[in-house]
Design a protein around this motif. Structure first.
Motif, PDB file in Angstrom:
ATOM      1  N   TYR A 246      40.385  40.170  37.438  1.00 22.97           N
ATOM      2  CA  TYR A 246      40.717  40.393  38.851  1.00 22.97           C
ATOM      3  C   TYR A 246      40.205  41.750  39.332  1.00 22.97           C
ATOM      4  CZ  TYR A 246      43.235  41.395  43.102  1.00 22.97           C
ATOM      5  OH  TYR A 246      43.539  41.749  44.383  1.00 22.97           O
ATOM      6  N   LYS A 247      40.342  42.786  38.496  1.00 22.69           N
ATOM      7  CA  LYS A 247      39.881  44.116  38.884  1.00 22.69           C
ATOM      8  C   LYS A 247      38.382  44.111  39.174  1.00 22.69           C
ATOM      9  CE  LYS A 247      41.075  47.936  37.095  1.00 22.69           C
ATOM     10  NZ  LYS A 247      41.324  49.044  36.148  1.00 22.69           N
ATOM     11  N   LEU A 248      37.633  43.337  38.374  1.00 21.72           N
ATOM     12  CA  LEU A 248      36.180  43.334  38.517  1.00 21.72           C
ATOM     13  C   LEU A 248      35.696  42.402  39.628  1.00 21.72           C
ATOM     14  CD1 LEU A 248      35.177  43.297  34.736  1.00 21.72           C
ATOM     15  CD2 LEU A 248      34.892  45.192  36.332  1.00 21.72           C
ATOM     16  N   THR A 249      36.366  41.246  39.790  1.00 24.49           N
ATOM     17  CA  THR A 249      35.850  40.212  40.695  1.00 24.49           C
ATOM     18  C   THR A 249      36.698  39.964  41.929  1.00 24.49           C
ATOM     19  OG1 THR A 249      37.051  38.425  39.571  1.00 24.49           O
ATOM     20  CG2 THR A 249      34.892  39.057  38.664  1.00 24.49           C
ATOM     21  N   LYS A 250      37.948  40.447  41.913  1.00 30.54           N
ATOM     22  CA  LYS A 250      38.909  40.179  43.004  1.00 30.54           C
ATOM     23  C   LYS A 250      39.193  38.689  43.143  1.00 30.54           C
ATOM     24  CE  LYS A 250      38.974  44.521  43.889  1.00 30.54           C
ATOM     25  NZ  LYS A 250      40.087  45.326  43.359  1.00 30.54           N
ATOM     26  N   ASN A 251      39.039  37.943  42.056  1.00 32.41           N
ATOM     27  CA  ASN A 251      39.280  36.501  42.051  1.00 32.41           C
ATOM     28  C   ASN A 251      40.775  36.227  42.172  1.00 32.41           C
ATOM     29  OD1 ASN A 251      39.989  33.930  40.345  1.00 32.41           O
ATOM     30  ND2 ASN A 251      37.856  33.680  40.998  1.00 32.41           N
ATOM     31  N   GLU A 252      41.175  35.438  43.169  1.00 35.88           N
ATOM     32  CA  GLU A 252      42.590  35.194  43.431  1.00 35.88           C
ATOM     33  C   GLU A 252      43.247  34.366  42.330  1.00 35.88           C
ATOM     34  OE1 GLU A 252      44.702  36.377  45.722  1.00 35.88           O
ATOM     35  OE2 GLU A 252      43.047  37.716  46.261  1.00 35.88           O
ATOM     36  N   PHE A 253      42.483  33.440  41.723  1.00 36.84           N
ATOM     37  CA  PHE A 253      43.041  32.660  40.622  1.00 36.84           C
ATOM     38  C   PHE A 253      43.398  33.577  39.446  1.00 36.84           C
ATOM     39  CE2 PHE A 253      42.370  30.580  36.513  1.00 36.84           C
ATOM     40  CZ  PHE A 253      43.347  29.592  36.572  1.00 36.84           C
ATOM     41  N   ALA A 254      42.514  34.526  39.150  1.00 38.48           N
ATOM     42  CA  ALA A 254      42.769  35.474  38.057  1.00 38.48           C
ATOM     43  C   ALA A 254      44.005  36.312  38.360  1.00 38.48           C
ATOM     44  CB  ALA A 254      41.556  36.363  37.842  1.00 38.48           C
ATOM     45  N   LYS A 255      44.159  36.715  39.618  1.00 42.24           N
ATOM     46  CA  LYS A 255      45.335  37.495  40.008  1.00 42.24           C
ATOM     47  C   LYS A 255      46.608  36.687  39.827  1.00 42.24           C
ATOM     48  CE  LYS A 255      47.320  40.076  43.883  1.00 42.24           C
ATOM     49  NZ  LYS A 255      47.148  40.470  45.307  1.00 42.24           N
TER      50      LYS A 255
END
Length: 285
Positions: A246-255
């Motif tokens: 999430y830190k690298l991609t800002k991907n909401e699923f990862a968050k």
């Protein structure tokens, strides 16, 4: 009710009263001085909604007050201000820090991309090792400082304390004494039940003290209760993977996945720790 503290039992300390400077949300602090090390440790919290100008005033007043102790200072703080940015407030705060010979030990992010938590200290960089660690028990990462310091006037000799000595030989001796003792004097006694019990108790205590004597022994550290295992380590690593994605991609699923696994990790820790202390208490009893 006795208050809890989180200072090692072998460290001598005194509380420094800072109640006069505490304002809820604006500037919440507590402090102790480690008397053997001559180090003042301050814990500080400032809410994002706190009055920043009032905080700066109170913070400077506290630093002026603790400066009178002529001791080294360590301040651990959840400041909720990102010092990596630049504005008038941050400039004023940095001026206060510099005027008290304090330096910031780390500017690494502690909540996603923002640096909101700090350790300020008067120790030099060469004396400290600082790292940012995500323990997954809070929404901020933790800053961990390892400090190389020396106690003043503390003997290296182990402390000797009085302790009852238990051994396998002692248990065998006690068992033999109690088994082979002629108890006819109790059964044939004309005394009442209370007097008979007193006689029995005297024999029991005398035998117990003989088999398990009280002697001076070197004081040893209490063993830590080990409940954190490889399963927790693996789950933590997997959880941190989603945090880093999430830190690298800002991907909401990862968050979302990180938040979900983080909650499960905390639940696992609470359950395992509670079970371990329950077993420890039961076994001790």
């Amino acid at each position: 009710m006795q208050e809890k503290n989180f200072i090692k039992s072998n460290l001598k300390f005194k509380e420094i009263e800072l109640g006069h400077y505490n304002v809820e949300k604006c500037c919440e602090m507590c402090a102790v001085i480690l008397t053997d090390l001559n180090i003042i440790i301050i814990s500080l919290y400032r809410s994002p909604s706190g009055d920043i100008d009032r905080f700066l005033y109170l913070f400077e007043e506290v630093l002026n007050y603790v400066g009178k102790f002529n001791a080294k200072i360590i301040i651990g703080t959840d400041l909720n201000i990102d010092l990596n940015s630049s504005n008038t407030v941050i400039n004023n705060f940095n001026n206060i820090i510099r005027s008290c010979n304090l330096y910031c030990s780390s500017l690494a992010p502690t909540r996603f991309d923002a640096c909101l938590d700090y350790i300020f200290t008067t120790f030099q960089n060469s004396n400290c090792i600082v790292s940012v660690v995500n323990f997954l028990v809070a929404d901020h990462s933790a800053i961990v400082m390892s400090l190389n310091c020396k106690r003043e006037g503390v003997s290296s000799k182990p402390k000797r304390v009085l302790s009852r000595v238990y051994s396998e030989d002692g248990f065998n001796s006690f068992n033999n004494i109690m088994t082979n003792k002629n108890w006819d004097f109790i059964y044939n006694s004309d005394n009442n039940m209370e007097e008979i019990f007193t006689i029995f108790l005297d024999v029991l205590i005398e035998s117990f003290n003989f088999c398990f004597p009280i002697r001076y022994v070197n004081k040893v550290k209490n063993k830590c209760l080990k409940w954190y295992n490889d399963e927790f380590k693996a789950f933590k690593i997997e959880t941190l993977k989603f945090y880093n994605i999430y830190k690298l991609t800002k991907n909401e699923f990862a968050k979302h996945k990180y938040s979900q696994m983080n909650r499960e990790y905390k639940r696992m820790l609470r359950q395992a720790k509670g079970a371990a202390y329950t077993d420890y208490t039961r076994d001790g009893a």
